[in-house]
Design a protein around this motif. Sequence first.
Motif, PDB file in Angstrom:
ATOM      1  N   VAL A   6     -11.610  58.432  35.915  1.00  0.00           N
ATOM      2  CA  VAL A   6     -12.556  57.735  37.294  1.00  0.00           C
ATOM      3  C   VAL A   6     -13.645  56.559  36.715  1.00  0.00           C
ATOM      4  O   VAL A   6     -13.782  56.078  37.817  1.00  0.00           O
ATOM      5  CB  VAL A   6     -13.698  59.031  36.383  1.00  0.00           C
ATOM      6  N   GLY A   7     -13.469  55.985  35.387  1.00  0.00           N
ATOM      7  CA  GLY A   7     -14.250  54.841  35.046  1.00  0.00           C
ATOM      8  C   GLY A   7     -13.990  53.997  36.313  1.00  0.00           C
ATOM      9  O   GLY A   7     -14.229  53.072  37.093  1.00  0.00           O
ATOM     10  N   GLN A   8     -12.357  53.832  36.075  1.00  0.00           N
ATOM     11  CA  GLN A   8     -11.371  52.893  37.360  1.00  0.00           C
ATOM     12  C   GLN A   8     -12.147  52.839  38.782  1.00  0.00           C
ATOM     13  O   GLN A   8     -11.963  52.495  39.139  1.00  0.00           O
ATOM     14  CB  GLN A   8      -9.791  52.860  36.750  1.00  0.00           C
ATOM     15  N   ARG A   9     -12.258  53.687  38.813  1.00  0.00           N
ATOM     16  CA  ARG A   9     -12.877  54.383  40.616  1.00  0.00           C
ATOM     17  C   ARG A   9     -13.809  53.574  40.669  1.00  0.00           C
ATOM     18  O   ARG A   9     -13.987  53.512  42.180  1.00  0.00           O
ATOM     19  CB  ARG A   9     -12.658  56.287  40.725  1.00  0.00           C
ATOM     20  N   VAL A  10     -15.125  53.886  39.661  1.00  0.00           N
ATOM     21  CA  VAL A  10     -16.476  53.639  39.337  1.00  0.00           C
ATOM     22  C   VAL A  10     -16.362  52.466  39.818  1.00  0.00           C
ATOM     23  O   VAL A  10     -17.586  52.354  40.892  1.00  0.00           O
ATOM     24  CB  VAL A  10     -17.243  55.009  39.142  1.00  0.00           C
ATOM     25  N   ALA A  11     -15.155  52.237  39.243  1.00  0.00           N
ATOM     26  CA  ALA A  11     -15.349  50.162  39.451  1.00  0.00           C
ATOM     27  C   ALA A  11     -15.454  49.527  40.179  1.00  0.00           C
ATOM     28  O   ALA A  11     -16.090  48.272  40.348  1.00  0.00           O
ATOM     29  CB  ALA A  11     -14.811  49.761  38.161  1.00  0.00           C
ATOM     30  N   LYS A  12     -15.137  50.371  41.471  1.00  0.00           N
ATOM     31  CA  LYS A  12     -14.912  49.589  42.498  1.00  0.00           C
ATOM     32  C   LYS A  12     -16.121  49.470  43.356  1.00  0.00           C
ATOM     33  O   LYS A  12     -16.273  48.425  44.395  1.00  0.00           O
ATOM     34  CB  LYS A  12     -13.736  50.029  43.090  1.00  0.00           C
ATOM     35  N   ALA A  13     -16.919  50.588  42.948  1.00  0.00           N
ATOM     36  CA  ALA A  13     -18.063  50.748  43.559  1.00  0.00           C
ATOM     37  C   ALA A  13     -19.449  50.130  42.909  1.00  0.00           C
ATOM     38  O   ALA A  13     -20.654  49.045  43.469  1.00  0.00           O
ATOM     39  CB  ALA A  13     -18.883  52.116  44.531  1.00  0.00           C
ATOM     40  N   ALA A  14     -19.430  50.173  41.564  1.00  0.00           N
ATOM     41  CA  ALA A  14     -20.183  50.418  40.531  1.00  0.00           C
ATOM     42  C   ALA A  14     -19.833  49.234  39.321  1.00  0.00           C
ATOM     43  O   ALA A  14     -19.518  49.854  38.242  1.00  0.00           O
ATOM     44  CB  ALA A  14     -21.571  50.922  40.655  1.00  0.00           C
ATOM     45  N   PRO A  15     -19.434  48.406  39.576  1.00  0.00           N
ATOM     46  CA  PRO A  15     -18.707  47.370  38.308  1.00  0.00           C
ATOM     47  C   PRO A  15     -19.219  47.893  36.706  1.00  0.00           C
ATOM     48  O   PRO A  15     -18.507  48.764  36.001  1.00  0.00           O
ATOM     49  CB  PRO A  15     -18.927  46.259  38.698  1.00  0.00           C
TER      50      PRO A  15
END
Length: 165
Positions: A6-15
């Motif tokens: 999930v963190g890898q996905r979220v990092a695209k919007a909020a690094p």
Amino acid sequence: MDWKSVGQRVAKAAPLLGTVLGGPAGGAFGAVVAGALGVDNQPDAVAAAMASPEAVVKLKQIESDHRAELEQIAANVTLAELKNQEHAREIHKHSPMPAIVTGALTAMVAVAGWLLFHVEIPAANRDVAYMLFGQLLGLWAASVTYWVGTTRSSAEKTRLLKSGA
């Protein structure tokens, strides 16, 4: 799915938020993210909720609202990793094994390099031989980096983090 994914996905919007979600504090901040998105505190539920454009806005807002806390968590994780590496090197500083491994890898690279230029490799095995030689070179480079680069770099990062700079 886990918080790291999930963190890898979220990092695209909020690094910064994605970095923290992917680390050891992922579960704690996962609850904050799940609450903001209005879903269960489960990685799968948060991942599914991220499909909407509103979720991206909420993620950026969470990152903005908790920036100082997220930066502190990220710095603490980095400091812990550096201390772990420093501790490992300290424990093994009198061990002959790093030198033995580096010497063995150096000898293997020399022999493999010589063989590469002096022995005919059957056509069916060339790809495998080149792949193995490439892997051997990578491991050898990492072992040499242990001695000449990483230790000095880690010590400098640790010094900077400890000084608060």
